[in-house]
Design a protein around this motif. Structure first.
Motif, PDB file in Angstrom:
ATOM      1  N   UNK A 139       0.923  -1.244  -0.048  1.00  0.00           N
ATOM      2  CA  UNK A 139      -0.103  -0.087   0.045  1.00  0.00           C
ATOM      3  C   UNK A 139       0.813   1.303   0.112  1.00  0.00           C
ATOM      4  N   UNK A 140       2.277   1.094   0.161  1.00  0.00           N
ATOM      5  CA  UNK A 140       3.039   2.243   0.155  1.00  0.00           C
ATOM      6  C   UNK A 140       3.215   2.519  -1.348  1.00  0.00           C
ATOM      7  N   UNK A 141       3.119   1.668  -2.258  1.00  0.00           N
ATOM      8  CA  UNK A 141       3.087   1.874  -3.864  1.00  0.00           C
ATOM      9  C   UNK A 141       4.597   2.003  -4.419  1.00  0.00           C
ATOM     10  N   UNK A 200      -4.044   0.618   8.002  1.00  0.00           N
ATOM     11  CA  UNK A 200      -3.387   1.668   7.294  1.00  0.00           C
ATOM     12  C   UNK A 200      -4.117   2.893   6.706  1.00  0.00           C
ATOM     13  N   UNK A 201      -4.310   3.892   7.176  1.00  0.00           N
ATOM     14  CA  UNK A 201      -5.009   4.988   6.712  1.00  0.00           C
ATOM     15  C   UNK A 201      -6.405   4.456   6.111  1.00  0.00           C
ATOM     16  N   UNK A 202      -6.984   3.664   7.181  1.00  0.00           N
ATOM     17  CA  UNK A 202      -8.422   3.448   6.763  1.00  0.00           C
ATOM     18  C   UNK A 202      -8.524   1.943   6.238  1.00  0.00           C
ATOM     19  N   UNK A 224      -4.056 -15.690  10.574  1.00  0.00           N
ATOM     20  CA  UNK A 224      -4.650 -16.455  11.570  1.00  0.00           C
ATOM     21  C   UNK A 224      -5.894 -15.889  12.091  1.00  0.00           C
ATOM     22  N   UNK A 225      -6.284 -15.886  13.251  1.00  0.00           N
ATOM     23  CA  UNK A 225      -7.733 -15.650  13.565  1.00  0.00           C
ATOM     24  C   UNK A 225      -7.893 -14.105  13.328  1.00  0.00           C
ATOM     25  N   UNK A 226      -8.952 -13.713  12.900  1.00  0.00           N
ATOM     26  CA  UNK A 226      -9.556 -12.332  12.652  1.00  0.00           C
ATOM     27  C   UNK A 226      -9.489 -11.587  14.013  1.00  0.00           C
ATOM     28  N   UNK A 227      -8.803 -10.244  13.647  1.00  0.00           N
ATOM     29  CA  UNK A 227      -8.761  -9.328  14.659  1.00  0.00           C
ATOM     30  C   UNK A 227      -9.593  -8.314  14.554  1.00  0.00           C
ATOM     31  N   UNK A 228     -10.615  -7.649  15.323  1.00  0.00           N
ATOM     32  CA  UNK A 228     -11.347  -6.655  15.220  1.00  0.00           C
ATOM     33  C   UNK A 228     -10.227  -5.336  15.330  1.00  0.00           C
ATOM     34  N   UNK A 229     -10.530  -4.396  14.162  1.00  0.00           N
ATOM     35  CA  UNK A 229     -11.472  -4.230  13.388  1.00  0.00           C
ATOM     36  C   UNK A 229     -11.261  -4.707  11.630  1.00  0.00           C
ATOM     37  N   UNK A 230      -9.893  -5.408  11.837  1.00  0.00           N
ATOM     38  CA  UNK A 230      -9.452  -5.759  10.430  1.00  0.00           C
ATOM     39  C   UNK A 230     -10.333  -6.654   9.746  1.00  0.00           C
ATOM     40  N   UNK A 231      -9.969  -6.889   8.589  1.00  0.00           N
ATOM     41  CA  UNK A 231     -10.923  -7.316   7.467  1.00  0.00           C
ATOM     42  C   UNK A 231     -10.706  -9.151   7.519  1.00  0.00           C
ATOM     43  N   UNK A 232     -11.633  -9.890   7.618  1.00  0.00           N
ATOM     44  CA  UNK A 232     -11.491 -11.225   7.639  1.00  0.00           C
ATOM     45  C   UNK A 232     -10.970 -11.830   6.527  1.00  0.00           C
ATOM     46  N   UNK A 233     -11.148 -11.054   5.221  1.00  0.00           N
ATOM     47  CA  UNK A 233     -10.482 -11.372   3.765  1.00  0.00           C
ATOM     48  C   UNK A 233      -8.974 -11.448   3.920  1.00  0.00           C
ATOM     49  N   UNK A 234      -8.646 -10.346   4.721  1.00  0.00           N
ATOM     50  CA  UNK A 234      -7.103 -10.134   4.720  1.00  0.00           C
ATOM     51  C   UNK A 234      -6.301 -11.172   5.570  1.00  0.00           C
TER      52      UNK A 234
END
Length: 259
Positions: free
Chosen positions: A32-34, A61-63, A94-104
């Motif tokens: 995402x740093x491009x 990262x930035x939303x 690994x296990x999803x951590x709120x508020x991150x996306x499950x897909x990631x």
């Protein structure tokens, strides 16, 4: 406990320089740093003794709640990784951590990257839990996908049968040479985990169902032998190398074995 983000390669390098034969320094990148981030990534690898990577596809990262290994920009970073001579890419799945996306956290993108970059090794940390079955099918197909046991290992204490099922699945599907110990060291010191693992015995019904066993020789591979192979370390030669260093002086092998 988590106020300054993940530890940086600069901070880790302090330990690497103090105990050069005891640590391997890994770096990281974020696509995402491009394009600008590619130069910073190259500079990091030129200035520090980077031997591998630890990637967090699920990181705020930035939303943005995460990214994927098979994004076009990710592929530019992986191509540069090959160019820089880095072989081992540890990926947090690994296990999803709120508020991150499950897909990631999902392991599906590992399949794409492992196929398209066959000269890189992808060590999937936390074996994709709770998506173990998906991970096993991918790692069976891809010769360069490995299992990292952090997060999975601690179940040896509260849910030993669940841990037995995880290990048995990994041994059945991907084999004893592709499983790496993980300590979750930031949460606790790992001695208790190693002690429990060395004493652990697969239940007879699981051994019969999967046709596998967890022998002392396999445990030795998991605890260090497989990681040493990935990083090109001659275990016996390296043991001799660190016999008389500062750490060995403080913690003699005989004393550790006695405990």
């Amino acid at each position: 406990w988590y106020k300054d983000g993940f530890n940086s390669h600069q901070q880790n390098n302090v330990l690497k320089q103090k105990y050069p034969d005891r640590f391997i320094l890994n770096g990281s990148f974020d696509p995402r740093d491009g394009e600008a981030g590619l130069d910073a990534y190259r500079q990091m690898c030129e200035e520090y003794p980077i031997q591998g990577l630890k990637l967090y596809t699920a990181e705020w990262k930035d939303g943005s709640k995460g990214w994927s290994l098979n994004d076009p920009m990710s592929y530019k970073y992986l191509a540069l990784t090959e160019e820089l001579g880095i072989k081992n890419v540890h990926v947090h799945k690994g296990p999803t951590v709120y508020p991150l996306s499950r897909d990631a956290f999902d392991v599906h993108d590992v399949d794409y990257a492992a196929t398209d970059f066959p000269n890189l090794n992808f060590i999937v940390e936390h074996v994709g839990l709770p998506r173990l079955e998906d991970f096993c099918w991918i790692a069976t197909q891809e010769h360069n996908v490995y299992a990292g046991l952090a997060v999975a290992m601690p179940f040896i204490h509260p849910r030993p049968r669940y841990f037995a099922e995880i290990i048995a699945n990994l041994l059945f599907w991907i084999g004893e040479d592709k499983i790496l110990f993980g300590s979750d060291y930031a949460i606790w010191t790992p001695k208790w985990l190693i002690d429990k693992f060395m004493a652990f015995v697969l239940p007879d019904d699981i051994k019969a169902e999967f046709g596998v066993d967890l022998t002392p020789e396999i445990k030795a591979k998991i605890l260090g032998g497989n990681a040493a192979a990935l990083y090109g370390i001659d275990v016996e030669a390296h043991k001799t190398k660190v016999t008389n260093d500062e750490i060995s002086a403080k913690f003699p092998v005989a004393e550790l074995q006695a405990h």
